[in-house]
Design a protein around this motif. Sequence first.
Motif, PDB file in Angstrom:
ATOM      1  N   VAL A 143     -31.132 -42.560  45.337  1.00 31.60           N
ATOM      2  CA  VAL A 143     -30.208 -43.672  45.131  1.00 31.60           C
ATOM      3  C   VAL A 143     -28.979 -43.203  44.364  1.00 31.60           C
ATOM      4  CG1 VAL A 143     -32.001 -45.428  45.220  1.00 31.60           C
ATOM      5  CG2 VAL A 143     -31.478 -44.319  43.046  1.00 31.60           C
TER       6      VAL A 143
ATOM      7  N   ILE B 144     -34.215 -48.511  39.708  1.00 33.61           N
ATOM      8  CA  ILE B 144     -34.331 -47.672  40.902  1.00 33.61           C
ATOM      9  C   ILE B 144     -35.672 -47.953  41.568  1.00 33.61           C
ATOM     10  CG2 ILE B 144     -32.832 -45.880  39.931  1.00 33.61           C
ATOM     11  CD1 ILE B 144     -35.309 -44.206  39.362  1.00 33.61           C
TER      12      ILE B 144
ATOM     13  N   PRO C 291     -28.391 -41.827  39.916  1.00 29.63           N
ATOM     14  CA  PRO C 291     -28.508 -43.288  40.006  1.00 29.63           C
ATOM     15  C   PRO C 291     -27.306 -43.986  39.372  1.00 29.63           C
ATOM     16  CG  PRO C 291     -30.583 -42.329  39.306  1.00 29.63           C
ATOM     17  CD  PRO C 291     -29.544 -41.236  39.252  1.00 29.63           C
TER      18      PRO C 291
END
Length: 305
Positions: A247, A238, A304
């Motif tokens: 994200v 990330i 994520p």
Amino acid sequence: MIDVSVFADEVAQWLPALVSELFELPVIPEFEQVEAVAKSFGAEPLTFIAEHKQLHDDVAEAARTVAAAVPHLVVAKESLEAIAFSHAQRAAVLIPQALNPVPAVHIPAQQALVGLYASFQQQVSQQLVVLREALAPYTRQLQRIAEKEAALRFTTGSRGRALPVGAGRSSQGEVVDALALSSGSSSSSVDERARGQRALDAARSALGTPYVWGGTTHSGFDCSGLTQWAWREAGVEIPRLAEHQTVGRPVSREELIPGDLIVWNGHVAMYAGNDQLIEAGDPVQVGPMRTTNMGMAFKGYFRPS
């Protein structure tokens, strides 16, 4: 020797940063070409208008809230300037004495300069606490608007088509049923939960690690350094900065599973389960869930992948 010339510069830098963190408003849309714009996005004009009318109203409310908060910022600015000016005046008297070669003169002057700087920091900190308390009702109102807008974006398709409440879109644009997004449903994949748990286990292994600006190892972590490292341990890369760690996919608070990220504009933490979060404070620690962080704009919850 203390460089007192930085006093006023510090004050000048803090206020704009504080204001920009507290009040970041979206652009108010224009409605003259709404039918053409709606069709270009594949949306029904009436749905498009309703969604953007809500945004328009929210922006207007946010603008009124900011306007009401401005007098507090003006008072704080004047107070900080007065603090800086008074300390600079005193420093201007002490600095020549601190440069005097006679020990009986320069030693007490240097000690007084050290105390003066400590006094400056204390008074500025107190003033910022007062400002934060004065702004609290306005930041709560702006937070409420931001959360409502986040919910609107979450329940709107990537091409502007409204989705049923509780539904979202996958990265391929497919409609995801509300039940599929529920953290308690069987459709929350085993892989997602396993990755999140690995990230959380990594973060927990860092409990007690001191806070270090820019830190990304067990020698010291900052907030985004901890979450990036923990998710890397789980096999997911990330971004480095907190505000860029929005994200994967957004989730609601009810959907949170261990490992999900809690992101502000300038800070990030990780959901630890049981209505708790883990974050790189000083040191890395577990604490109760929250959506506020020193007046920063809350960006939401993200998983994520």
